[in-house]
Design a protein around this motif. Structure first.
Motif, PDB file in Angstrom:
ATOM      1  N   TYR A 115       1.013  -0.601  -0.315  1.00 56.76           N
ATOM      2  CA  TYR A 115      -0.029  -0.215   0.234  1.00 56.76           C
ATOM      3  C   TYR A 115       0.923   1.288  -0.107  1.00 56.76           C
ATOM      4  CZ  TYR A 115      -3.877  -2.582   0.522  1.00 56.76           C
ATOM      5  OH  TYR A 115      -5.174  -3.520   0.958  1.00 56.76           O
ATOM      6  N   ASN A 134      -8.130   7.308   5.164  1.00 62.04           N
ATOM      7  CA  ASN A 134      -8.945   7.836   4.882  1.00 62.04           C
ATOM      8  C   ASN A 134      -8.375   9.255   6.065  1.00 62.04           C
ATOM      9  OD1 ASN A 134     -10.405   6.728   6.480  1.00 62.04           O
ATOM     10  ND2 ASN A 134     -12.242   7.245   6.119  1.00 62.04           N
ATOM     11  N   PHE A 169     -11.453   3.821   8.172  1.00 65.57           N
ATOM     12  CA  PHE A 169     -11.404   3.097   6.795  1.00 65.57           C
ATOM     13  C   PHE A 169     -10.701   2.074   7.796  1.00 65.57           C
ATOM     14  CE2 PHE A 169     -13.339   4.835   3.011  1.00 65.57           C
ATOM     15  CZ  PHE A 169     -14.221   5.132   3.280  1.00 65.57           C
ATOM     16  N   ASN A 170      -9.526   2.761   8.549  1.00 66.50           N
ATOM     17  CA  ASN A 170      -8.311   1.465   8.586  1.00 66.50           C
ATOM     18  C   ASN A 170      -7.762   1.733   9.367  1.00 66.50           C
ATOM     19  OD1 ASN A 170      -7.328   2.799   6.971  1.00 66.50           O
ATOM     20  ND2 ASN A 170      -5.750   1.509   6.179  1.00 66.50           N
ATOM     21  N   ASN A 171      -6.331   1.359   9.481  1.00 65.59           N
ATOM     22  CA  ASN A 171      -5.350   1.761  10.898  1.00 65.59           C
ATOM     23  C   ASN A 171      -6.180   1.922  11.959  1.00 65.59           C
ATOM     24  OD1 ASN A 171      -2.942   2.882  10.640  1.00 65.59           O
ATOM     25  ND2 ASN A 171      -2.838   4.622   9.382  1.00 65.59           N
ATOM     26  N   ASP A 176      -6.427  -5.485  10.165  1.00 62.94           N
ATOM     27  CA  ASP A 176      -6.823  -4.477   9.156  1.00 62.94           C
ATOM     28  C   ASP A 176      -6.990  -5.221   7.679  1.00 62.94           C
ATOM     29  OD1 ASP A 176      -7.006  -1.618   9.614  1.00 62.94           O
ATOM     30  OD2 ASP A 176      -5.047  -1.380   8.835  1.00 62.94           O
ATOM     31  N   PRO A 177      -7.675  -5.617   7.004  1.00 68.47           N
ATOM     32  CA  PRO A 177      -7.307  -6.531   6.138  1.00 68.47           C
ATOM     33  C   PRO A 177      -6.461  -6.252   5.417  1.00 68.47           C
ATOM     34  CG  PRO A 177     -10.017  -5.479   6.152  1.00 68.47           C
ATOM     35  CD  PRO A 177      -8.913  -4.863   6.659  1.00 68.47           C
ATOM     36  N   VAL A 178      -6.632  -7.498   4.075  1.00 69.82           N
ATOM     37  CA  VAL A 178      -5.304  -7.416   3.109  1.00 69.82           C
ATOM     38  C   VAL A 178      -5.544  -6.981   1.480  1.00 69.82           C
ATOM     39  CG1 VAL A 178      -3.722  -8.514   4.750  1.00 69.82           C
ATOM     40  CG2 VAL A 178      -5.280  -9.754   2.719  1.00 69.82           C
TER      41      VAL A 178
END
Lengths: 410, 410
Positions: free
Chosen positions: A292, A298, B297-299, B305-307
């Motif tokens: 990534y 976001n 969304f993530n983090n 988190d998804p991959v």
């Protein structure tokens, strides 16, 4: 349900695919496109119309209006019903009158740096074209000191552009793409692609920015960075990667910007003055080797989030809101072109994004994927038809209409 | 490039689409599927094989092995070359021997709650099937106090299941779907869907979790939540929405979990003991009315988190890593089934995700989209072919093989 006829049709399709498979791959390399597909090229477009079902229950008819366009990039509709089409690689402005492509390109386009990565780019009419006949276009220009992105304008005499002059030219060193659009405020918005490094975060260069100019190419005094040290005053918003599309939403006056990310980072932003859209610090994309781009997808302080995302990317290109009376089920839909060549069944497409009254996505639909073509541009004509351009050496202008035939209902 | 033959083929395809358009829509409503498409149904599958190009340059052949399966859900390969297929809605276990579907279902499957939302679900062989002939399956079971998800096992005698007994049954109140898989550690992993509310974050219920059991259905003493107050000891990981797929990656021993999100929240996770995968607090999905489920969304601290992500969703179903010698270009590829019915050209698909040596996505390819079918399951046979199931009342088992025909090279 299995009928002999339908089976025959199915076999026909399989053969048709094989034909495409055998032809040599000839996809154009786009400025920031993912690695090209291997061993696949699109089969020829037919002479007659195509009919397709859609997800909202109506059938559409797709007509080839013109072919033989050299990597066409943009469409503009003239009030008299004619259409202008820019040919990126050939650097020519073409005219379609009464549905027929004039073999003679219009005069008035200056010399452009014309190749797969640059050339004649976007075309827009002045909002008061009826009274001033002004047409604006962006292109890649050779300066003595290097390459630049320029915005020029000229007066349309019905056949050619007259009195063409550059109204804005970037500093030398920019080879990027560009889109232009007039906002609801009458200002001219200009995107400058900026895929590389940290430049989209640097205020002293225009790469990776959206610019805001007067219709004469001057700096409006109310621009958000006017007088701010370290920032070019023409900048309206920053942190963009490759802003391949711009569309004005007439009801709200919002300017929607379409941005091509890397592998899984395509997005739509609603432009706000002075806002930072995060590239390369915030993104849902991966770099092409796999990792990534960043952990920050976001919701980062000081950064504006997109409103629509693609993971994986479809290599977004043009963008248009639907308006008109030809497709009632598509009111408030957003159309986006896709140029992704790495997927076979999804090679190029027109994506329809169904928005709710708050302009939020509720579902999407893939159209024209069967054409197996990169869709470079989508535009809605004043009479409510949808036009698209295919990104090819033998590029086509296609029109989407409501179906005109009786279909059996069961 | 335009030839008369290819044009004829193209028209055949357009007619073929129209045929599908006219037939009444009959898509099954999935447990957590987006609103069904309007006015579209898939045309019949042909008798003969289909040939398609692929993005890596080789052609594939697709063969219909069996049809008439009632919403088939899962495939298991027996060492003697036979295949087992579960029929979700009919609650039956079917056998394919020498490429022919036995019209007689296997005996031994208990009564299941069989409808569009539940029934007979996943099938797996014990890792030592050769010596113990044990077959495991998950299903929706009626208890006096309500509905449950059960995992049962039985001994395969070559024709039927013998000595079938439940080895694990959830508390009453669960109507959800489930997948099962043996891990590299010999433990049985069981997913329990959990789309609604905050239950995936609650440790005292199994909905929205992945469970880890011994091959006898007991709690392994080294499970991550054993002895932890407020947590069911069978839980291995939490914060899942609808975990529609599980696949063991043999080289690393990782268990990859495929999870159907809402509108734009499909994802792949690598399972870790005790980890929380965030639903409904962390997601890239929107709820079906339009707004994003969450700003995160993530983090997020404490969340895994998804991959791999999908935005928009494709309504993911089954998952399998490719291994075998039939498709050298697809080594290390991950295959995922898609059941999205709202997109016409993308209605259902087999998605191939090309991974690098670090198991990171570098590109994707859409396969079988032309079939216009919901793909419920994908599985790789011991001899390296790829099998898929279509999710329909007249469901099909398809085999993907390397092409066996000469193709013109130009």
């Amino acid at each position: 349900m299995t009928t002999r006829n339908s089976v025959k049709r199915f076999h026909g399709m399989a053969l048709w695919f094989a034909l495409g498979f055998c032809a040599a791959a000839q996809a154009a390399v786009d400025f920031v496109a993912p690695p090209p597909a291997k061993g696949f090229a699109a089969p020829p477009l037919p002479e007659g119309p195509l009919y397709y079902p859609t997800g909202e229950g109506h059938e559409i008819k797709v007509v080839v209006v013109a072919r033989g366009l050299s990597f066409p990039y943009s469409i503009a509709f003239l009030p008299d019903g004619a259409m202008l089409v820019s040919e990126k690689n050939a650097g020519r402005l073409r005219v379609v009158r009464n549905g027929v492509l004039d073999p003679r390109p219009a005069n008035g386009i200056p010399k452009v740096i014309a190749n797969n990565f640059s050339g004649l780019l976007d075309i827009e009419l002045h909002p008061e074209f009826d009274s001033n006949q002004l047409i604006y276009f962006s292109y890649n220009k050779a300066l003595d000191e290097g390459t630049a992105v320029a915005v020029a304008r000229g007066r349309w005499d019905g056949r050619d552009l007259q009195d063409v002059k550059d109204i804005y030219v970037t500093a030398p060193g920019t080879t990027a793409g560009s889109r232009i659009a007039f906002g609801a405020d009458g200002r001219l918005y200009v995107t400058i692609f900026g895929a590389f490094g940290n430049v989209p975060q640097q205020g002293d260069v225009v790469d990776g920015k959206v610019l805001r100019l007067t219709a004469d190419g001057q700096i409006p005094p109310d621009n958000p960075f006017v007088g701010k040290a370290g920032f070019k005053p023409e900048i309206y918003s920053m942190g963009h990667r490759s802003a391949t599309g711009l569309a004005l939403h007439e009801r709200t006056g919002q300017l929607w910007e379409l941005e091509m990310g890397p592998n899984g980072g395509d997005e739509v932003n609603i432009l706000k003055p002075g806002a930072n859209y995060g590239w390369p610090l915030v993104s849902t994309g991966r770099n092409y080797a796999g990792p990534y781009q960043t952990k920050a997808f976001n919701n980062v302080e000081g950064m504006e989030d997109p409103v629509i995302y693609w993971m994986p990317s479809i290599s977004v290109s043009g963008i248009a809101f639907y308006r008109g009376d030809k497709f009632p089920a598509w009111q408030n839909s957003l159309f986006v072109g896709g140029m992704r060549t790495g997927e076979i069944a999804g090679t190029g497409r027109l994506e329809r994004i169904h928005l709710n009254a708050d302009m939020q996505e509720i579902r999407r639909e893939t159209l024209l994927a069967d054409l197996r073509r990169r869709i470079r541009e989508v535009a809605v004509s004043p009479d409510g038809y949808i036009y698209v351009l295919t990104d090819e050496a033998d590029g086509a202008l296609l029109r989407i209409e409501p179906s005109d035939r009786q279909t059996e209902k069961r």
